[in-house]
Design a protein around this motif. Structure first.
Motif, PDB file in Angstrom:
ATOM      1  N   GLY A   1       0.726  -1.326  -0.108  1.00 14.05           N
ATOM      2  CA  GLY A   1      -0.170  -0.004  -0.048  1.00 14.05           C
ATOM      3  C   GLY A   1       0.767   1.377  -0.084  1.00 14.05           C
ATOM      4  N   SER A   2       0.362   2.310  -0.331  1.00 15.12           N
ATOM      5  CA  SER A   2       0.956   3.735  -0.343  1.00 15.12           C
ATOM      6  C   SER A   2      -0.163   4.654   0.075  1.00 15.12           C
ATOM      7  N   LYS A   3       0.288   5.987   0.351  1.00  8.58           N
ATOM      8  CA  LYS A   3      -0.287   7.071   0.805  1.00  8.58           C
ATOM      9  C   LYS A   3      -1.372   6.851   1.987  1.00  8.58           C
ATOM     10  N   PHE A   4      -0.924   5.792   2.764  1.00  7.57           N
ATOM     11  CA  PHE A   4      -1.860   5.938   3.931  1.00  7.57           C
ATOM     12  C   PHE A   4      -1.377   6.768   5.017  1.00  7.57           C
ATOM     13  N   THR A   5      -2.039   6.885   6.200  1.00  7.61           N
ATOM     14  CA  THR A   5      -1.241   7.727   7.318  1.00  7.61           C
ATOM     15  C   THR A   5      -0.204   7.098   7.780  1.00  7.61           C
ATOM     16  N   ALA A   6       0.906   7.957   7.922  1.00  5.65           N
ATOM     17  CA  ALA A   6       2.258   7.605   8.526  1.00  5.65           C
ATOM     18  C   ALA A   6       2.061   6.954   9.864  1.00  5.65           C
ATOM     19  N   GLY A   7       2.611   5.586  10.020  1.00  4.04           N
ATOM     20  CA  GLY A   7       2.377   5.183  11.339  1.00  4.04           C
ATOM     21  C   GLY A   7       1.302   4.435  11.746  1.00  4.04           C
ATOM     22  N   ALA A   8       0.205   4.552  10.831  1.00 10.70           N
ATOM     23  CA  ALA A   8      -1.204   3.990  11.096  1.00 10.70           C
ATOM     24  C   ALA A   8      -1.254   2.450  11.066  1.00 10.70           C
ATOM     25  N   ALA A   9      -2.088   1.940  12.071  1.00  9.08           N
ATOM     26  CA  ALA A   9      -2.320   0.702  11.849  1.00  9.08           C
ATOM     27  C   ALA A   9      -3.429   0.348  10.803  1.00  9.08           C
ATOM     28  N   VAL A  10      -3.081  -0.468   9.862  1.00  9.01           N
ATOM     29  CA  VAL A  10      -3.843  -0.756   8.498  1.00  9.01           C
ATOM     30  C   VAL A  10      -4.387  -2.247   8.674  1.00  9.01           C
TER      31      VAL A  10
ATOM     32  N   THR B   1      -8.605 -11.442   7.956  1.00  8.69           N
ATOM     33  CA  THR B   1      -8.056 -10.281   8.104  1.00  8.69           C
ATOM     34  C   THR B   1      -6.505 -10.375   8.494  1.00  8.69           C
ATOM     35  N   ALA B   2      -5.941  -9.269   8.428  1.00  5.92           N
ATOM     36  CA  ALA B   2      -4.465  -9.348   8.975  1.00  5.92           C
ATOM     37  C   ALA B   2      -4.173  -7.999   9.086  1.00  5.92           C
ATOM     38  N   THR B   3      -3.274  -7.440  10.168  1.00  6.24           N
ATOM     39  CA  THR B   3      -3.027  -5.891  10.453  1.00  6.24           C
ATOM     40  C   THR B   3      -1.326  -5.817   9.935  1.00  6.24           C
ATOM     41  N   VAL B   4      -1.197  -4.722   9.608  1.00  5.66           N
ATOM     42  CA  VAL B   4       0.201  -4.254   9.223  1.00  5.66           C
ATOM     43  C   VAL B   4       0.281  -2.660   9.795  1.00  5.66           C
ATOM     44  N   THR B   5       1.533  -2.239   9.671  1.00  2.00           N
ATOM     45  CA  THR B   5       1.642  -0.896  10.207  1.00  2.00           C
ATOM     46  C   THR B   5       2.311  -0.140   9.006  1.00  2.00           C
ATOM     47  N   ALA B   6       1.868   0.962   8.737  1.00  3.03           N
ATOM     48  CA  ALA B   6       2.410   2.065   7.523  1.00  3.03           C
ATOM     49  C   ALA B   6       3.687   2.583   8.227  1.00  3.03           C
ATOM     50  N   ASP B   7       4.569   2.816   7.288  1.00  5.89           N
ATOM     51  CA  ASP B   7       5.964   3.208   7.562  1.00  5.89           C
ATOM     52  C   ASP B   7       5.679   4.928   7.631  1.00  5.89           C
ATOM     53  N   GLY B   8       6.832   5.625   7.669  1.00  2.00           N
ATOM     54  CA  GLY B   8       6.861   6.867   7.783  1.00  2.00           C
ATOM     55  C   GLY B   8       6.464   7.675   6.668  1.00  2.00           C
ATOM     56  N   SER B   9       6.362   6.972   5.612  1.00  2.00           N
ATOM     57  CA  SER B   9       5.878   7.554   4.195  1.00  2.00           C
ATOM     58  C   SER B   9       4.551   7.098   4.110  1.00  2.00           C
TER      59      SER B   9
END
Length: 455
Positions: free
Chosen positions: A228-237, A251-259
């Protein structure tokens, strides 16, 4: 007389391209020919056109044929050719004419093909859309053309302006005795533009979140990579499966990086899954998510009930091979001035067909001239045989002996089995040999080489 028998594992044993193409109902592909015909350049109009593009297809290994380069004719259509930014557009990728046809005298049944693919988006925004189609096809007649098929997917418009859509790679998954794939890629990407849309600025805040899938299909229980891209930095996705408009339990959960980017794995168990989404927050929200990207579950067993154990086994396809009981045959002597038949028996040949597919096989032989003393020769056409073939008990295939007659340098069939819905087995092949020696042939030993080839 001593004709040495030599085995020939010719490359054709492995490249059975003329006899072996639709392994177990595989959409294994044969080129129908044709060169590249570029689609007409798209102007501002949004009309859809069919385009041709060169395609590289890799048949399943069990088919035993090399990669095939051919031409695919395809067309992209949309449900909205003038969307606003923020709106979702449904895209349909139709393969009008595949780069292939059924190459064997074996009919393929209906509803065994599940297509998936990608559409390339360029212009005002750039992305790849995963698309998938239903497991539905008309029966394919022997040597008949593969039917047209369609795949659909969606994308969200994120920028105003001219947006182009081009057909891209696709895969034909077949479920007929075995689960097999035939991936086809664009040789010189991107393919010509088939559809152009003009997006207008819808005003308000635009959700630019986007996801892509590592594959557009898989068996129940397989993992798919979601980036994924353009999600909120550091957000649980949350990564989640969708069956139409309804969520599945996957379902599964990942964390967006700083970008705001991420990459994660989602295990898809529900056979009803038609798409995958990613979103921020407690539940699916199109304003804070991306997708759905099309995904198809091709096979598999779903969840295992409590107190149960899922048992899985497989049957591996083998090879087509032959062996022989010896490599020389001593024919009987004849008298000078009388000549006649110099006879003997071929060393027994054993054929093992452990491929597990619908293709038969053919064992042929050809012989050289028989060379004797001081340059004397007996021609290859003078050697005749009377073949015999027997199948081992339990073999799916029946074995047919070749015709009695001359072998010669051009060759003749020793034994064969026909194509069928399911073939294979072990076979013993024999032949009585007879060399017609002219009455006044020079005295001495004569020898020739009989070469056997299995295809």
């Amino acid at each position: 007389m001593s004709p040495a028998v030599r085995r020939s594992d010719h490359p054709g044993t492995r490249r059975r391209s003329r006899r072996w193409a639709a392994a177990l109902g595989v959409g294994a592909l044969v080129v129908t020919g044709g060169g590249l015909l570029a689609g007409p350049a798209q102007a501002m109009a949004a009309a859809s056109v069919a385009v041709d593009f060169p395609t590289h297809c890799i048949p399943p290994a069990i088919a035993g044929i090399p990669p095939i380069d051919g031409t695919t004719s395809a067309q992209i259509t949309v449900d909205n050719a003038a969307p606003k930014v923020g709106e979702t557009v449904t895209v349909t990728y139709t393969v009008v004419k595949a780069a292939a046809s059924n190459p064997v005298d074996l009919a393929l049944p209906a509803d065994i093909m599940t297509p998936t693919g990608k559409v390339t988006v360029a212009g005002a925004q750039s992305t790849d859309i995963t698309v998938s189609g239903p497991k539905k096809n008309d029966p394919v007649s022997p040597k008949g053309a593969f039917p047209s098929f369609s795949m659909t997917g969606t994308f969200t418009v994120t920028a105003p302006g001219r947006i182009t859509l081009s057909p891209s790679d696709y895969n034909i998954h077949t479920s007929y005795i075995m689960e097999l794939d035939t991936p086809c890629t664009v040789i010189d990407p991107p393919a010509p533009v088939s559809q152009t849309i003009i997006a207008s600025d819808g005003g308000g805040q635009v959700n630019e979140r986007a996801i892509q899938l590592g594959s557009a299909s898989g068996a129940a229980g397989d993992q798919v990579t979601v980036t994924g891209s353009k999600f909120t930095a550091g957000a649980a996705v949350t990564l989640a499966g969708r069956a139409g408009n309804a969520p599945t339990g996957d379902t599964a959960t990942v964390t967006a990086d700083g970008s705001g980017a991420f990459s994660g794995q989602l295990t898809v168990n529900d056979p009803a899954t038609t798409g995958i989404v990613a979103y921020e927050g407690a539940g699916w929200d199109a304003a804070k998510g991306a997708g759905p990207q099309a995904y198809t579950v091709t096979a598999g067993g779903g969840e295992t009930p409590d107190g149960s154990q899922k048992l899985t086994s497989s049957v591996k396809a083998g090879t087509l091979s032959m062996s022989q009981a010896g490599d020389s045959v001593e024919l009987s002597a004849v008298d000078f001035g009388k000549g006649g038949a110099s006879t003997g028996a071929l060393r027994t040949v054993t054929v093992k067909d452990f491929r597990g597919g619908p293709a038969g096989w053919s064992l042929t032989g050809k012989v050289t001239d028989f060379k004797g003393p001081a340059g004397a020769t007996i021609g290859a056409s003078a050697l005749g045989w009377s073949p015999a073939c027997a199948a081992k008990a339990g073999s799916p295939s029946t074995c047919a002996a070749g015709s009695e007659g001359s072998v010669g340098s051009a060759g003749a069939t020793l034994a064969s089995t026909p194509n069928g819905a399911f073939t294979g087995g072990e076979f013993t092949v024999d032949a009585q040999l007879s060399l017609d020696v002219p009455a006044y042939s020079a005295t001495g030993a004569y020898s020739g080489v009989l070469t056997l080839t299995l295809t």
